[in-house]
Enzyme design. Structure first.
Site, short mmCIF file in Angstrom:
data_model
loop_
_atom_site.label_atom_id
_atom_site.label_comp_id
_atom_site.label_asym_id
_atom_site.label_seq_id
_atom_site.Cartn_x
_atom_site.Cartn_y
_atom_site.Cartn_z
N LYS A 1 0.85 -1.20 0.00
CA LYS A 1 0.00 0.00 0.00
C LYS A 1 0.88 1.24 0.00
CE LYS A 1 -1.95 2.66 3.14
NZ LYS A 1 -1.89 3.93 2.40
N GLU B 1 10.31 16.25 14.99
CA GLU B 1 10.55 16.23 13.55
C GLU B 1 9.72 17.31 12.87
OE1 GLU B 1 9.04 12.74 11.44
OE2 GLU B 1 11.04 12.45 10.60
#
Ligand code: NAD
Length: 508
Positions: A192, A401
């Site tokens: 996917k 992040e």
């Protein structure tokens, strides 16, 4: 912000008019639509790029059934390494043949510069070739020192059906860090891609069919984490999940796999530091730091998103970084000179900006940038090259992040303090050191908590060298010789041979 002192590449040519890519699922060797669809627009140009089949629970279960059947009937898993390698090598040839088409789709869906997309597809082709070599050379061991009448050996067997789930930032490269190795081992797969970047994984499926991969060995289901990813990680017929993406989704995947105790490999986020000592070659360091932060617009797990600089050189280095930042070409990703393209989505652009604004509120200073970036002729999402100085360890921008073209600059006074800052986040993907003293570099390499340490360079990567994270940056390693081993079980065969010297267990 004023943009006149930055290098901006406006849209010169007319907006792209490529036909819309119709992306379908690949299930048991056939291409399938679903009742629903979803679309993807170019984040730089605003034009429609892809219309994709919207995967359902039933589509995903059908793909798993196909992969399970193909694995159990041995049509791939029992081929010789030579036969599997032939398909993998042929796929590398086909990728190289179609590099322009793949790179253009990659650029239109992701916003990354076309020159970079081409380079990534070339690297991906090399990984397919390297995995072909592993398919023929992966071997078990024999143990001949167990005694006169014993012989032991280990068999490397494919683990079975593997779910591969990938993110949007390097769509073709990351699937090529997983799929060829799983196939080389003899596994069958359900893949996917990210809902934002479906197209090039579909093209890869077309190339594998052309290369002669048997039906059902590779299945692709397009769509979202719910329900597609959820079914791929919880179905009992799946033996392993290999995931690259955010640390948060990585945790959810571990939880989803727990009831059926699947093997899990995770490549997750990073907050990768580079420490610059006063004896470093500051020009070389500055160039690599600039590459490390602006490459892929900072949307990179390996982004060198924080530097930790000795207080004696923080001012001259910041000056060099500011001057170099102004020379980096931001703009139309289809232009061959562009080095930094568009940000993946509006939501992500806001997240990046939120981190920068938050840092300034917390007392950091902007040496450059700090805002969205208008590019003439393009409606899309761009963020300015941004240097945030005076960052302290308590600020979110120091440890979380950001995933944008935003560099945090921290300072230190001695080795121990620098190391404390390096290891003071939940992540442990990559770390770098700049010094002309080998002892400093090696001491750093041994103490930095990271899967990869670069000394006097940043982000060099090779098919031959393993890559992965420690702490919350992941589990397992991709690339290198052992990449195939992630997809293998080791079976021990213990044999008693000839007349036995073993005393009977039952007296008599
Ligand atoms: P993401 O975690 O949001 O999504 C990654 C994939 O997981 C997508 O295909 C998504 O549809 C799927 N997904 C979402 N929810 C799911 C669920 N509950 N179950 C199963 N699948 C689910 O990540 P992203 O935003 O696409 O990518 C950015 C992140 O990826 C960053 O954190 C970055 O650091 C990380 N990344 C890591 C590496 C590495 O090698 N360490 C490489 C590239 C990106």
């Amino acid at each position: 912000m004023t943009t006149h002192d930055l290098r901006l590449i406006a849209r010169e040519a007319p907006a792209p008019t490529d036909p819309v890519f119709e992306a379908r699922h690949l299930i048991d060797g056939e291409w399938h639509m679903s009742t629903g669809t979803f679309t993807r627009e170019s984040p730089a140009h605003g034009t429609l790029v892809t219309r994709a089949a919207l995967g359902t629970k039933a589509d995903t279960e059908a793909a798993i059934t196909a992969a399970r059947t193909a694995f159990d009937d041995g049509s791939w898993s029992e081929l010789s390494g030579k036969e599997r390698a032939a398909v993998l090598s042929k796929t590398a040839d086909l990728i190289e043949r179609d590099i322009d088409r793949i790179a253009r789709l990659e650029t239109l869906e992701s916003g990354k510069p076309i020159s970079q997309a081409k380079a990534e597809i070339e690297i991906a082709a090399d990984l397919w070739r390297y995995s072909a070599a592993l398919a023929r050379t992966s071997v078990g061991e024999t143990q001949n020192a167990l005694g006169r009448d014993m012989l032991g050996m280990t068999l490397k067997e494919p683990i079975g059906v593997v779910s591969l789930i990938t993110p949007w930032n390097f769509p073709f490269l990351i699937v090529s860090q997983k799929l060829p190795y799983a196939l080389a081992a003899g596994c069958t797969c359900v893949v996917k891609p990210s809902e934002l970047t479906s197209a090039t994984t579909v093209v890869l499926g077309e190339l594998l069919m052309e290369a002669g991969l048997p039906a059902g060995v590779l299945n692709i289901v397009l769509g979202y984490g719910m329900p597609v990813g959820e079914v791929m990680t919880s179905d009992p017929r799946v033996d392993m999940v290999s995931f690259t993406g955010s640390t948060g989704v990585g945790r959810a995947i571990v939880a989803a796999t727990a009831p059926t105790l699947k093997k899990v490999a995770l490549e997750l986020g990073g907050k990768n530091p580079q420490v610059v000592f006063p004896d470093a070659d500051l020009d070389a360091a500055a160039d690599a730091i600039i590459f490390g932060i602006y490459f892929n617009a900072g949307e990179c797990c390996n982004s060198g998103s924080r530097i930790i600089v000795h207080k004696d050189v923080v001012a001259p280095l910041t000056e060099k970084l500011t001057a170099l930042s102004r020379k980096v070409a931001f703009g139309d990703p289809l232009h061959p000179d562009t080095q930094v393209g568009a940000i993946i989505s509006d939501a992500h652009l806001e997240k990046i900006d939120g981190y920068v604004k938050g840092a300034v509120e917390d007392g950091a200073a902007l040496a450059l940038g700090g805002d969205t970036l208008p590019v003439a002729g393009l409606p899309g999402k761009f963020y300015a090259p941004t240097l945030v100085s005076g960052v302290t360890p308590d600020m979110a921008i120091a440890t979380e992040e950001v995933f944008g073209p935003v560099l945090s600059i921290l300072s230190f006074e001695n080795f121990e303090e620098a190391l404390g800052l390096v290891n003071g986040t939940e992540y442990g993907l990559s770390a770098g050191v700049w010094s002309q003293d080998m002892d400093t570099c090696l001491k750093f390499a041994r103490h930095a908590q990271a899967g990869t340490v670069w000394t006097n360079t940043w982000m060099d990567g090779f098919a031959e060298l393993p890559f992965g994270g420690v702490k919350q940056s992941g589990l397992g390693r991709e690339l290198g010789r052992q990449a195939i081993e992630d997809y293998q079980e080791v079976k021990t065969v213990t044999m008693r041979i000839g007349a036995t010297s073993r005393a009977p267990w039952v007296a008599g």
